[in-house]
Motif scaffolding. Structure first.
Motif, mmCIF file in Angstrom:
data_model
loop_
_atom_site.group_PDB
_atom_site.id
_atom_site.type_symbol
_atom_site.label_atom_id
_atom_site.label_comp_id
_atom_site.label_asym_id
_atom_site.label_seq_id
_atom_site.Cartn_x
_atom_site.Cartn_y
_atom_site.Cartn_z
ATOM 1 N N UNK A 53 0.839 -1.200 0.000
ATOM 2 C CA UNK A 53 0.000 0.000 0.000
ATOM 3 C C UNK A 53 0.874 1.250 0.000
ATOM 4 N N UNK A 54 1.895 1.251 0.859
ATOM 5 C CA UNK A 54 2.765 2.429 0.933
ATOM 6 C C UNK A 54 3.477 2.633 -0.408
ATOM 7 N N UNK A 55 3.943 1.541 -1.003
ATOM 8 C CA UNK A 55 4.612 1.651 -2.306
ATOM 9 C C UNK A 55 3.661 2.226 -3.351
ATOM 10 N N UNK A 56 2.442 1.696 -3.388
ATOM 11 C CA UNK A 56 1.485 2.142 -4.399
ATOM 12 C C UNK A 56 1.036 3.572 -4.126
ATOM 13 N N UNK A 57 0.920 3.937 -2.846
ATOM 14 C CA UNK A 57 0.565 5.324 -2.511
ATOM 15 C C UNK A 57 1.584 6.286 -3.106
ATOM 16 N N UNK A 58 2.850 5.841 -3.179
ATOM 17 C CA UNK A 58 3.889 6.713 -3.713
ATOM 18 C C UNK A 58 3.928 6.663 -5.239
ATOM 19 N N UNK A 190 2.682 10.362 0.222
ATOM 20 C CA UNK A 190 1.502 10.864 -0.486
ATOM 21 C C UNK A 190 1.901 11.942 -1.489
ATOM 22 N N UNK A 191 2.825 12.820 -1.065
ATOM 23 C CA UNK A 191 3.250 13.904 -1.953
ATOM 24 C C UNK A 191 3.907 13.336 -3.207
ATOM 25 N N UNK A 192 4.747 12.310 -2.997
ATOM 26 C CA UNK A 192 5.437 11.676 -4.120
ATOM 27 C C UNK A 192 4.425 11.044 -5.073
ATOM 28 N N UNK A 193 3.378 10.448 -4.493
ATOM 29 C CA UNK A 193 2.347 9.827 -5.316
ATOM 30 C C UNK A 193 1.574 10.849 -6.121
ATOM 31 N N UNK A 194 1.480 12.059 -5.589
ATOM 32 C CA UNK A 194 0.783 13.111 -6.307
ATOM 33 C C UNK A 194 1.566 13.621 -7.493
ATOM 34 N N UNK A 195 2.876 13.432 -7.456
ATOM 35 C CA UNK A 195 3.707 13.915 -8.559
ATOM 36 C C UNK A 195 5.093 14.247 -8.045
ATOM 37 N N UNK A 196 6.127 13.658 -8.686
ATOM 38 C CA UNK A 196 7.472 13.801 -8.153
ATOM 39 C C UNK A 196 7.950 15.249 -8.212
ATOM 40 N N UNK A 197 7.652 15.908 -9.339
ATOM 41 C CA UNK A 197 8.133 17.283 -9.501
ATOM 42 C C UNK A 197 7.532 18.188 -8.428
ATOM 43 N N UNK A 261 -1.006 8.459 -4.601
ATOM 44 C CA UNK A 261 -1.460 9.727 -4.051
ATOM 45 C C UNK A 261 -2.765 9.687 -3.285
ATOM 46 N N UNK A 262 -3.521 8.601 -3.371
ATOM 47 C CA UNK A 262 -4.786 8.552 -2.653
ATOM 48 C C UNK A 262 -5.094 7.135 -2.205
ATOM 49 N N UNK A 263 -5.440 6.976 -0.949
ATOM 50 C CA UNK A 263 -5.793 5.655 -0.449
ATOM 51 C C UNK A 263 -5.610 5.543 1.037
#
Lengths: 323, 342
Positions: A53-58, A190-197, A261-263
């Motif tokens: 879950x943590x991996x996929x969240x990222x 979560x931030x990383x999952x939202x977009x690395x940049x 980013x969401x979950x």
């Protein structure tokens, strides 16, 4: 209700509905015995799914976990057979190895800017190969401490047994919830999952976080390996082929977006239990063949993805309307 | 010339792997005639590599559109089961092949619709078929290994034409056919356009939806061919193990072929060489006499080395260095004007 909670609510609602349907056909489904077994049988899957879950969240993916679980079982069995070390020391050693292994994959992903899919795929070969190198046979674990662990259970009202590994799974889920939703590391994930940049602009240390994410997943896979070895009382290098995909399916059914980013970690527990429930139903029914499990889980995946898609569209549509 | 330059890293890697294997097993490159057919480790690589090579052709197109198809191994199991089912029920060879290809196309259509019409991420959309497909295959074979003895179907696994194994011919013909279709028409360019930016390509008049569906159907058809080869080879459909993990090998072949997982550019020839590299590693490890326990470790190690050498970061450093060297050698006119101005 917060639109972010919709997928989780849908997951829980479908799980309860499924349980209700099972209960109308087999009233015994509601007994603590079934509940206890559900937790015991899916303990290793629940633990590894927390890491996933943590991996996929990222926004990543970890294909190596099934092999890491198999490696863990073989490692424990072989070390206990060949050395007089106490199991607890072996556990600690193993967790260090799998955590370092995960961290190394995270480091490669970050440093080489390679897709996690490919790096963890190589990791999958590597871990499975390492398991083969230790032994190609199934090695039984015979140790007084293991008998102790196996006998550790709490009898619930109704004579259901909540075994130690089930409790470990519940504790892991709780710990995963704290890590993902309450810590700075979790916020970075979560931030990383939202977009690395975007995450980089926000001041997230992308490299350290990526290493941490895969190290966490490695540690969870190691813990799942320990639990699996207690569950089966042996180590087998061919075990857990395909567990990574089952874990990913559990995470998705649990309402986490595969795009990251969401979950919620709690949703993953429900996802694991939903899949366990399907299995239990098929066992109870007795006439359905095991392949129906796969088909039903595939259909469930589809239903959840479509549901999520609709909910996301609904919530963004509302946000647009508000703006 | 530009093709050779594009393929140079892959050809060099293949040469290096072959050299490495020959070092451990000197007879690797020897091909002899026996009973009118060519035999030798190289022919074995060409034959055994057929399923992955066939899958890699379809996978290359899918990855070129920035997608991924996790279901191909499962589709192999389904199509193999369909072919074996049709043969054992006396429907005849053409019907068996036709039904298997139809099943592959249907699987591709399902994936394509989920990706292009419903708009699900490719990795998730194809995961659905990957998990449930083996159940479907087991449904067809009723959980058993469905064996058959039809020589016509077995020909696709162990037959030969002009001394060359049929599976090898099959992937060669498929690869060349698809390459010609992509490069002699605008199809390849359109697929690349969709991979670079689907929205922009749609605005430019490319029918991205139809193209995406077609790409997944192509992948399904390639998987059907691979499934027929695998089933014909063992004269039986094994719903549990047919094509197991081959989707990962196929993706690996595409990546070793230097195609970016982010889509936009593709080379089928490079992917096929990638498939050959993987098969050479697999066969070489066995021939070189390593204990089979070491196979996966050696494979993982070699794959990691190849990937590290091809990593975008190393690549960009290399390109930056070369660009700097080029600039020093012959400064562009505009730049030199600016520099003299300064």
């Amino acid at each position: 209700m917060n639109p972010r909670l919709y997928p989780l609510a849908a997951t829980i609602a479908i799980f309860l509905l499924a349980w209700f349907v099972c209960w109308t056909q087999f009233p015994f489904m509601l007994s603590t015995r079934v509940v206890g077994n559900l937790l015991t049988d899916n303990a290793y899957l629940g633990i590894v799914a927390v890491g996933m879950t943590v991996v996929i969240l990222s926004g990543g993916i970890d294909l190596s976990v099934g092999s890491v679980i198999a490696f863990s079982g073989v490692f424990i069995a072989v070390v206990l057979r060949d050395t007089p070390l106490h199991p607890l020391i072996v556990f600690a050693l193993l967790l260090m190895i799998t955590t370092a292994f995960g961290g190394f994959m995270g480091w490669l992903i970050h440093k080489l800017a390679m897709p996690p899919f490919i790096v963890t795929l190589a990791g999958m070969f590597l871990a499975r190969g390492a398991a083969y190198m230790l032994t190609i046979d199934s090695v039984p674990i015979e140790h007084a401490f293991y008998d102790l662990l196996d006998d550790a259970y709490w009898v619930m009202p109704g004579k259901g047994r909540l075994r130690l590994i089930g409790i470990i799974m519940l504790l892991t889920v709780a710990a995963g919830m704290v890590v993902a939703h309450k810590t700075r590391f979790g916020a970075s994930v979560f931030a990383l999952g939202g977009g690395e940049a975007t995450a980089r602009l926000m001041g997230v240390r992308v490299g350290a976080t990526t290493v941490g994410i895969y190290a966490f997943s490695g540690a969870m896979a190691g813990l799942a390996g320990i639990v699996f070895s207690i569950y089966t009382g042996s180590g087998y290098p061919l075990a857990n082929v395909g567990t990574e995909l089952t874990a990913i399916a559990a995470v998705v059914i649990g309402g986490t977006l595969l795009s990251g980013g969401a979950g919620f970690v709690f949703g993953t527990l429900i996802g694991v239990l939903t899949m366990g429930l399907i299995q239990t139903y098929i066992v109870f029914d007795g006439t359905l063949s095991s392949w129906w499990t796969k088909i039903v889980i595939g259909l469930l995946l589809l239903v959840f993805i479509l549901l999520q898609k609709a909910l996301v569209r609904l919530s963004t549509g509302r946000a647009l309307a508000r703006a | 010339m530009s093709l050779l330059r594009r393929l140079a890293p892959q050809i060099l890697t293949l040469a290096a792997v072959v050299a490495l294997v020959t070092l451990f097993f000197p007879d690797f490159l020897r091909i002899t005639m026996a009973d009118g057919r060519l035999v030798g480790p190289v022919m074995d690589v060409l034959k055994r590599g057929a399923p992955v090579a066939l899958l890699a052709v379809g996978m290359t197109l899918v990855i070129a559109t920035r997608g991924i198809d996790l279901s191909v191994g499962t589709v192999m199991a389904i199509t193999g089961a369909v072919a074996a089912w049709a043969i054992t029920h006396g429907l005849g060879l053409p019907a068996a092949l036709g039904l298997a290809l139809l099943a592959g196309a249907a699987a591709g259509l399902w994936n394509g619709c989920l990706v292009a019409v419903v708009g699900i991420q490719p990795i998730v959309a194809t995961l659905i078929l990957m998990t449930s497909g083996r159940g479907i295959a087991q449904l067809i074979t009723e959980g058993r290994i469905l064996t058959f003895s039809d020589p016509g179907l077995a020909f696709f696994g162990s037959g030969e034409i002009l001394g060359i194994p049929v599976p090898a011919l099959l992937w060669l013909v498929t690869g060349i056919g698809v390459t010609l279709l992509m490069r002699r028409t605008a199809l390849g360019m359109l697929i690349e356009a969709v991979g670079v930016n689907r929205a922009a390509s749609s605005l430019a008049g490319v029918n991205a939806t139809v193209l995406l569906v077609a790409v997944y159907v192509a992948s399904g058809l390639c998987a059907a061919l691979a499934g027929i080869v695998a089933t014909a080879d063992i004269r039986g459909a094994d719903a549990n193990n047919a094509g197991l993990w081959l989707e990962l090998d196929a993706i690996l072949a595409v990546v070793i072929g230097g195609n970016s997982l982010l889509g936009g550019r593709f080379s089928i020839a490079a992917s096929l060489i990638g498939a050959l590299i993987i098969q050479t590693i697999d066969t070489g490890i066995v021939l070189a006499g390593f204990p089979s326990e070491y196979n996966l470790i050696i494979k993982a190690g070699l794959v990691l080395v190849i990937l590290v050498l091809q990593s975008p970061n190393l690549g960009s450093t290399w390109h930056a260095l070369r660009a700097a060297a080029d600039r020093r050698r012959e400064p562009a006119p505009a730049r030199s004007a600016k520099e003299t101005g300064r």
